[in-house]
Enzyme design. Structure first.
Site, PDB file in Angstrom:
ATOM      1  N   ARG A 206      24.426  56.353  33.234  1.00  0.00           N
ATOM      2  CA  ARG A 206      24.209  56.953  32.421  1.00  0.00           C
ATOM      3  C   ARG A 206      22.798  56.504  31.861  1.00  0.00           C
ATOM      4  O   ARG A 206      22.079  56.516  30.504  1.00  0.00           O
ATOM      5  CB  ARG A 206      25.063  56.506  30.908  1.00  0.00           C
ATOM      6  CG  ARG A 206      25.852  55.841  30.547  1.00  0.00           C
ATOM      7  CD  ARG A 206      26.545  56.050  29.624  1.00  0.00           C
ATOM      8  NE  ARG A 206      26.579  56.991  28.660  1.00  0.00           N
ATOM      9  CZ  ARG A 206      25.858  56.552  27.546  1.00  0.00           C
ATOM     10  NH1 ARG A 206      25.482  55.066  27.256  1.00  0.00           N
ATOM     11  NH2 ARG A 206      25.358  57.279  26.202  1.00  0.00           N
TER      12      ARG A 206
ATOM     13  N   PRO B 290      40.765  40.581  36.999  1.00  0.00           N
ATOM     14  CA  PRO B 290      41.169  40.415  34.885  1.00  0.00           C
ATOM     15  C   PRO B 290      39.956  38.857  34.912  1.00  0.00           C
ATOM     16  O   PRO B 290      39.955  37.975  33.910  1.00  0.00           O
ATOM     17  CB  PRO B 290      42.782  40.129  34.777  1.00  0.00           C
ATOM     18  CG  PRO B 290      42.810  41.056  36.511  1.00  0.00           C
ATOM     19  CD  PRO B 290      41.687  41.116  37.377  1.00  0.00           C
TER      20      PRO B 290
ATOM     21  N   ASP C  60      23.364  54.922  21.040  1.00  0.00           N
ATOM     22  CA  ASP C  60      24.631  54.815  21.850  1.00  0.00           C
ATOM     23  C   ASP C  60      24.948  53.572  20.640  1.00  0.00           C
ATOM     24  O   ASP C  60      24.504  52.580  20.070  1.00  0.00           O
ATOM     25  CB  ASP C  60      24.593  53.388  22.602  1.00  0.00           C
ATOM     26  CG  ASP C  60      24.674  54.701  23.730  1.00  0.00           C
ATOM     27  OD1 ASP C  60      24.446  54.800  25.500  1.00  0.00           O
ATOM     28  OD2 ASP C  60      25.244  55.925  23.471  1.00  0.00           O
TER      29      ASP C  60
ATOM     30  N   GLU D 138      47.846  42.141  43.985  1.00  0.00           N
ATOM     31  CA  GLU D 138      47.628  41.174  44.193  1.00  0.00           C
ATOM     32  C   GLU D 138      45.891  41.008  43.853  1.00  0.00           C
ATOM     33  O   GLU D 138      45.676  40.148  43.063  1.00  0.00           O
ATOM     34  CB  GLU D 138      48.484  39.550  44.464  1.00  0.00           C
ATOM     35  CG  GLU D 138      50.170  40.202  44.451  1.00  0.00           C
ATOM     36  CD  GLU D 138      50.128  41.240  43.094  1.00  0.00           C
ATOM     37  OE1 GLU D 138      50.576  42.181  43.585  1.00  0.00           O
ATOM     38  OE2 GLU D 138      49.524  40.481  42.159  1.00  0.00           O
TER      39      GLU D 138
HETATM   40  C1  4FV Z   1      40.953  44.252  36.362  1.00  0.00           C
HETATM   41  C2  4FV Z   1      40.593  44.412  35.255  1.00  0.00           C
HETATM   42  C3  4FV Z   1      42.775  44.509  37.231  1.00  0.00           C
HETATM   43  C4  4FV Z   1      44.357  43.122  39.083  1.00  0.00           C
HETATM   44  C5  4FV Z   1      45.529  43.162  40.440  1.00  0.00           C
HETATM   45  C6  4FV Z   1      43.991  45.169  40.702  1.00  0.00           C
HETATM   46  C7  4FV Z   1      43.927  44.547  39.398  1.00  0.00           C
HETATM   47  C8  4FV Z   1      44.800  44.710  41.505  1.00  0.00           C
HETATM   48  N1  4FV Z   1      40.086  44.501  37.263  1.00  0.00           N
HETATM   49  N2  4FV Z   1      39.433  43.800  34.619  1.00  0.00           N
HETATM   50  N3  4FV Z   1      41.835  44.105  34.647  1.00  0.00           N
HETATM   51  N4  4FV Z   1      42.365  44.673  38.469  1.00  0.00           N
HETATM   52  O1  4FV Z   1      43.257  44.504  36.038  1.00  0.00           O
HETATM   53  O2  4FV Z   1      38.848  44.501  36.348  1.00  0.00           O
HETATM   54  O3  4FV Z   1      44.770  44.319  42.206  1.00  0.00           O
END
Ligand code: 4FV
Length: 228
Positions: A138, A73, A153, A100
């Site tokens: 793709r 995130p 697209d 985490e």
């Molecule tokens: C995430 C997202 C996501 C956070 C902790 C995986 C999680 C756990 N990755 N975009 N939104 N990852 O939520 O890419 O390990």
């Protein structure tokens, strides 16, 4: 989680046709302690566990030549332009986190690009990894049935897609727009472009902000303005 993704449909065909090659690396294979521990509790306390630096570093050491991506995130939000950028890479490595997250020192040492697929929290980085692999693969000529598919697209021209219809032309009195049955391809192209501009203006005005417009698009945007 990846077997279903790679054993079906377009991804499977791309692998069978050697258009893409996929190697799945199990981080636990690089945990050399008796119990193959890959996670530990965060320094400074707090909930949950983190992926440890040793197994990850050993797994990544031989992949430094590739573009190393970490999905989290905290990354920049994935979009078609990033997909087009990654398409140019010879080899991409994606770290799919769990728990985490991962020890920050792995990101500092190995990660070239941190990517998020959206502002929400998942249980793991696998689904984001699949989204990236799908969007990039793709774009490889031959992966999709015909080349044209991705040139039509959404976002290909920075606009949202126009409405699409297929047979039957009438269903429970719901008719397909006559223009699409007219065979007048120039008029159909114009109608589709106008619909794309209309939708993008309504739903994603942010996409129009930095966009340059052709004369044709300027005229259609005026029409849309006047028709309001
Ligand atoms: C995430 C997202 C996501 C956070 C902790 C995986 C999680 C756990 N990755 N975009 N939104 N990852 O939520 O890419 O390990």
């Amino acid at each position: 989680m990846f077997s279903g993704f790679f054993d079906e449909s377009i991804m499977k065909r791309a692998i069978d046709n050697k258009l893409i090659e996929v190697n799945i690396v199990n981080i636990r294979d690089y945990a050399n302690d008796k119990h193959q521990i890959v996670d530990d509790s965060p320094f400074g306390g707090g909930p949950g566990m983190l992926l440890k630096i040793e197994p990850l570093s050993k797994a990544l050491e031989s992949l430094k030549h590739s573009k190393i991506i970490y999905t989290s995130p905290q990354g920049k939000t994935f979009n078609q332009n990033i997909a087009k950028e990654l398409f140019k890479e010879e080899e991409i490595t994606i770290i799919a986190g769990r728990y985490e997250g991962i020890d920050e020192r792995v990101i500092e040492e190995f990660v070239d690009m941190e990517i998020s697929i959206g502002d929400y929290v998942l249980t793991g980085g696998e689904i984001p990894a699949m989204a990236i692999i799908d969007a990039v693969s793709r774009l490889i000529p031959g992966v999709l049935g015909n080349k044209a598919s991705y040139e039509e697209d959404s976002f290909y021209n920075g606009l949202l897609d126009h409405p699409q219809y297929t047979r039957p032309a009438i269903y429970k009195n719901k008719k397909v727009p006559d223009i699409l049955l007219s065979g007048n391809h120039a008029k159909i192209e114009e109608w589709r472009l106008k619909k794309s501009l209309e939708r993008t203006k309504e739903r994603r005005p942010d996409l129009l902000e930095k966009r340059k417009f052709t004369k044709k698009e300027m005229i259609l945007l005026k029409e849309i303005e006047n028709e309001k």
